[in-house]
Scaffold this motif. Structure first.
Motif, PDB file in Angstrom:
ATOM      1  N   ASN A  87       0.838  -1.213  -0.137  1.00  0.00           N
ATOM      2  CA  ASN A  87      -0.119  -0.098  -0.123  1.00  0.00           C
ATOM      3  C   ASN A  87       0.831   1.240  -0.065  1.00  0.00           C
ATOM      4  OD1 ASN A  87      -2.680  -1.060   0.056  1.00  0.00           O
ATOM      5  ND2 ASN A  87      -2.339  -1.954   2.237  1.00  0.00           N
ATOM      6  N   PHE A  88       2.079   1.064   0.328  1.00  0.00           N
ATOM      7  CA  PHE A  88       3.161   2.178  -0.033  1.00  0.00           C
ATOM      8  C   PHE A  88       3.246   2.497  -1.373  1.00  0.00           C
ATOM      9  CE2 PHE A  88       4.292   1.261   4.414  1.00  0.00           C
ATOM     10  CZ  PHE A  88       4.117   2.199   5.134  1.00  0.00           C
ATOM     11  N   LYS A  89       3.643   3.882  -1.894  1.00  0.00           N
ATOM     12  CA  LYS A  89       3.914   4.184  -2.943  1.00  0.00           C
ATOM     13  C   LYS A  89       5.261   4.828  -3.054  1.00  0.00           C
ATOM     14  CE  LYS A  89      -0.086   2.856  -5.291  1.00  0.00           C
ATOM     15  NZ  LYS A  89      -0.917   2.834  -4.130  1.00  0.00           N
ATOM     16  N   GLY A  90       5.782   4.784  -4.409  1.00  0.00           N
ATOM     17  CA  GLY A  90       6.717   5.589  -4.802  1.00  0.00           C
ATOM     18  C   GLY A  90       8.132   5.438  -4.083  1.00  0.00           C
ATOM     19  N   PHE A  91       8.716   6.566  -3.627  1.00  0.00           N
ATOM     20  CA  PHE A  91      10.170   6.323  -2.837  1.00  0.00           C
ATOM     21  C   PHE A  91      10.070   5.747  -1.721  1.00  0.00           C
ATOM     22  CE2 PHE A  91      12.717   8.262   0.677  1.00  0.00           C
ATOM     23  CZ  PHE A  91      14.004   7.957  -0.148  1.00  0.00           C
ATOM     24  N   LYS A  92       9.045   5.951  -0.767  1.00  0.00           N
ATOM     25  CA  LYS A  92       9.044   5.069   0.490  1.00  0.00           C
ATOM     26  C   LYS A  92       9.213   3.826   0.391  1.00  0.00           C
ATOM     27  CE  LYS A  92       6.265   8.111   3.496  1.00  0.00           C
ATOM     28  NZ  LYS A  92       4.984   8.268   4.056  1.00  0.00           N
ATOM     29  N   ARG A  93       8.227   3.099  -0.720  1.00  0.00           N
ATOM     30  CA  ARG A  93       8.165   1.900  -1.044  1.00  0.00           C
ATOM     31  C   ARG A  93       9.471   1.273  -1.439  1.00  0.00           C
ATOM     32  NH1 ARG A  93       3.577  -1.558  -4.430  1.00  0.00           N
ATOM     33  NH2 ARG A  93       4.758  -3.201  -4.754  1.00  0.00           N
ATOM     34  N   THR A  94      10.263   1.945  -2.370  1.00  0.00           N
ATOM     35  CA  THR A  94      11.456   1.707  -2.676  1.00  0.00           C
ATOM     36  C   THR A  94      12.494   1.537  -1.639  1.00  0.00           C
ATOM     37  OG1 THR A  94      11.004   3.160  -4.447  1.00  0.00           O
ATOM     38  CG2 THR A  94      12.668   1.619  -4.933  1.00  0.00           C
ATOM     39  N   ALA A  95      12.322   2.404  -0.999  1.00  0.00           N
ATOM     40  CA  ALA A  95      13.476   2.522   0.212  1.00  0.00           C
ATOM     41  C   ALA A  95      13.119   1.237   1.243  1.00  0.00           C
ATOM     42  CB  ALA A  95      13.103   3.758   1.034  1.00  0.00           C
ATOM     43  N   ILE A  96      11.819   1.037   1.333  1.00  0.00           N
ATOM     44  CA  ILE A  96      11.484  -0.016   2.577  1.00  0.00           C
ATOM     45  C   ILE A  96      11.929  -1.383   1.731  1.00  0.00           C
ATOM     46  CG2 ILE A  96       9.481  -1.463   3.515  1.00  0.00           C
ATOM     47  CD1 ILE A  96       8.088   1.351   3.791  1.00  0.00           C
ATOM     48  N   GLN A  97      11.591  -1.578   0.644  1.00  0.00           N
ATOM     49  CA  GLN A  97      11.912  -2.855  -0.287  1.00  0.00           C
ATOM     50  C   GLN A  97      13.441  -3.090  -0.063  1.00  0.00           C
ATOM     51  OE1 GLN A  97       9.505  -2.849  -3.650  1.00  0.00           O
ATOM     52  NE2 GLN A  97       8.351  -4.648  -2.785  1.00  0.00           N
ATOM     53  N   ASN A  98      14.003  -1.953  -0.619  1.00  0.00           N
ATOM     54  CA  ASN A  98      15.475  -2.128  -0.446  1.00  0.00           C
ATOM     55  C   ASN A  98      15.920  -2.511   0.761  1.00  0.00           C
ATOM     56  OD1 ASN A  98      15.767  -1.713  -3.123  1.00  0.00           O
ATOM     57  ND2 ASN A  98      16.326   0.711  -3.012  1.00  0.00           N
ATOM     58  N   ALA A  99      15.745  -2.017   2.010  1.00  0.00           N
ATOM     59  CA  ALA A  99      16.194  -2.019   3.314  1.00  0.00           C
ATOM     60  C   ALA A  99      15.819  -3.448   3.463  1.00  0.00           C
ATOM     61  CB  ALA A  99      15.457  -1.230   4.308  1.00  0.00           C
ATOM     62  N   SER A 100      14.619  -4.150   3.153  1.00  0.00           N
ATOM     63  CA  SER A 100      14.184  -5.275   3.548  1.00  0.00           C
ATOM     64  C   SER A 100      14.834  -6.382   2.925  1.00  0.00           C
ATOM     65  CB  SER A 100      12.646  -5.471   3.148  1.00  0.00           C
ATOM     66  OG  SER A 100      12.294  -6.899   3.081  1.00  0.00           O
ATOM     67  N   ASN A 101      15.589  -6.145   1.450  1.00  0.00           N
ATOM     68  CA  ASN A 101      16.425  -6.951   0.825  1.00  0.00           C
ATOM     69  C   ASN A 101      17.809  -6.963   1.374  1.00  0.00           C
ATOM     70  OD1 ASN A 101      14.557  -8.024  -0.834  1.00  0.00           O
ATOM     71  ND2 ASN A 101      14.869  -6.440  -2.507  1.00  0.00           N
ATOM     72  N   ILE A 102      18.153  -6.135   2.303  1.00  0.00           N
ATOM     73  CA  ILE A 102      19.461  -6.110   2.850  1.00  0.00           C
ATOM     74  C   ILE A 102      19.908  -7.664   3.071  1.00  0.00           C
ATOM     75  CG2 ILE A 102      20.941  -5.449   4.786  1.00  0.00           C
ATOM     76  CD1 ILE A 102      19.700  -2.840   4.460  1.00  0.00           C
ATOM     77  N   PRO A 103      19.275  -8.317   4.065  1.00  0.00           N
ATOM     78  CA  PRO A 103      19.796  -9.614   4.390  1.00  0.00           C
ATOM     79  C   PRO A 103      19.974 -10.649   3.369  1.00  0.00           C
ATOM     80  CG  PRO A 103      17.887  -9.023   6.004  1.00  0.00           C
ATOM     81  CD  PRO A 103      17.886  -8.080   4.623  1.00  0.00           C
TER      82      PRO A 103
END
Lengths: 266, 263
Positions: A87-103
């Protein structure tokens, strides 16, 4: 053309041999009545000793407990996260997804030492030692991103009108959520769960850095046994693990084939 | 359904268990033992530059050998009947499920002094020390990660539309031309993802080199493992360098992958 065919068959055969010969040798020596690679006759004694070894059985138990708890928790956390993140859009969503992929992206050893560093600091501050709980927390952390990755595409593919239709037809939000949303994304949830479970079962690196000094899982036990080369019990263990893996994969394969057939008939 | 709130538990979890540990690594990498800001850990990390170079070198060579072995295998697989394809996928997947330490240990048994291969060679009159050199480490890496190269290349190849190949044949291409102009370009994304799946873990793995290569051939992962129990600052600096190097590598790979997809 014929010559090419034979050449490619030989190549394939050699490659498969390369993949399986080491495992076959490992299993072969599990039946050896000597401790070295010199053949001293056939025996089952390493298998019997394996089952008598309390440390190994305890670590098998620990591995399973951690895998079940970590994968169940990661599945719940990850599924909720995936629905929320979608439900997030744009920059926020990309940021969260990238952070989530760190591990996932980070080298395992770096993830491992970063946990160790944090848990040691926290341990000093809050007076606890690394062990069962730190391993469990670490496993949940590296499993959840995989759940998110497998649930996310399902959410994207879902037709949001069905959810609205359910609301129109008199479902309350909770009913619509459990009956429609969860139902629709279930295959993703399930494969996320399976991924987490297998990654947790097999994990050595992260457990190695977060287990403290006493807590043992099966991969850690394998490390201790292969590192010091104590006994062919490790070979017996490999043989049993191999048979288990083989049985599971064949079962999955048969199930898939049946499902595919059933689909073809529809 | 429209609720962002559901992600709150995970967002908190992520901050606590992903971002804070990383921040701790960064903090430690820039402080000395007394806890003051310092570049000392990086200066210490510099002593291990030869290990860094060796790790990258071993990972590159392993990666290359994996491509050389995996590419024809994936190609042959993708040309088989569907049932045979499934069988091959399973045959290649099974070893991946064995614990990586057991797979490396299998090679220790095979190659050790007075082990099966050593004995066989000495009957033939060859006395070679099979363990403890960089070549053995590369062998271990290739064994460990070969399936991770075969499967992505195979996946891409099996998706190539047969009509494309038929069209090329109709337009007068021979099999070499078809390979060069159709199959190879379409398989590049598979190679790229195979490279990332092999290079990243093999550059950062530990224990493989300790098991097969002895103390002269340790890799950067082994250094992190050894040093972290005593000197966490230098260990953090090395981890940070490794992390950034891998990140740059992944960004580059991603860039190449996208380029290919567009053109």
């Amino acid at each position: 053309m014929k010559k090419k065919n034979i050449a490619s068959k030989i190549f394939v055969a050699l490659l498969i041999l390369f993949l399986y010969m080491p495992i076959a040798v490992l299993i072969f020596y599990s039946f050896n009545d000597g401790k070295t690679t010199v053949w001293k006759g056939f025996t089952f004694k390493w298998y019997i000793e394996l089952f008598k070894d309390n440390a190994i059985m305890q670590s098998l138990y620990n591995t399973l407990i951690i895998a079940v708890l970590a994968s169940v928790f990661a599945t719940i956390l990850g599924t909720m996260a995936a629905i929320g993140i979608s439900n997030f859009k744009g920059f926020k969503r990309t940021a969260i997804q990238n952070a989530s992929n760190i591990p996932i992206v980070n080298p395992e050893i770096v993830t491992g030492v970063s946990f160790m560093l944090m848990f040691t600091l926290l341990g000093v501050a809050l007076n606890f030692e690394m062990g069962f709980w730190t391993v469990l927390l670490a496993h949940i952390s590296f499993c959840t991103p995989y759940v998110i990755l497998s649930v996310m595409p399902r959410i994207k593919r879902m037709d949001s009108h069905i959810y609205e239709a359910a609301l129109d037809l008199g479902c309350n939000q909770w009913q619509a959520f459990t009956k429609i949303v969860i139902h629709e994304i279930m295959p993703g949830i399930f494969s996320g769960f399976l991924l987490s479970f297998t990654y947790s079962l097999d994990d050595f690196v992260i457990t190695y850095f977060t287990r403290g000094s006493k807590f043992q899982t099966l991969p850690i036990q394998i490390y201790t046994m292969t590192h010091r080369r104590i006994s062919p019990k490790i070979n017996a263990l490999s043989a049993l693990l191999f048979i288990t893996i083989l049985a599971i994969l064949i079962a999955i394969n048969i199930k898939d084939r049946k499902a595919a057939k059933a689909k073809g008939l529809e | 359904m429209k609720s962002k709130k559901l992600s709150i538990p995970y967002l908190i979890w992520m901050v606590v268990f992903t971002l804070i540990p990383l921040a701790t690594i960064i903090f430690y990498a820039f402080t000395n033992k007394q806890g003051n800001f310092s570049f000392e850990p990086f200066q210490n990390a510099f002593f291990y530059s030869d290990v860094f170079v060796r790790s990258i070198w071993i990972a590159l060579v392993s990666c290359l050998i994996c491509i050389i072995l995996a590419y024809p295998m994936a190609y042959i697989m993708s040309r088989c009947k569907e049932r045979t394809q499934n069988l091959f996928v399973m045959l290649i997947t099974i070893p991946m499920w064995m614990n990586f330490l057991l797979r490396i240990y299998a090679w220790v048994i095979l190659l050790q002094n007075n082990g099966p291969i050593d004995t066989a060679l000495s009957i033939l009159g060859i006395n070679a020390n099979l363990m403890g050199n960089a070549g053995t480490v590369v062998l271990g890496m290739v064994y460990e990660f070969l399936p991770f190269m075969i499967l992505p290349i195979y996946t891409v190849m099996s998706k190539i539309d047969n009509r494309l190949i038929e069209a090329a044949q109709d337009l007068g291409s021979n099999s070499v031309q078809i390979f060069k102009k159709v199959v190879f370009p379409l398989s590049i994304p598979g190679i790229i993802s195979g490279i990332t799946m092999v290079f990243v873990p093999s550059a950062s793995t530990f224990l493989v080199a300790q098991y097969l290569g002895g103390t002269d051939n340790i890799m950067i992962g082994d250094v992190i493992d050894k040093i972290f129990w005593t000197d966490q600052n230098t260990g953090s600096a090395i981890s940070l360098i490794l992390m950034v190097a891998i990140l740059i590598f992944l960004v580059l790979m991603n860039f190449f992958g996208d380029e290919e997809a567009i053109s």
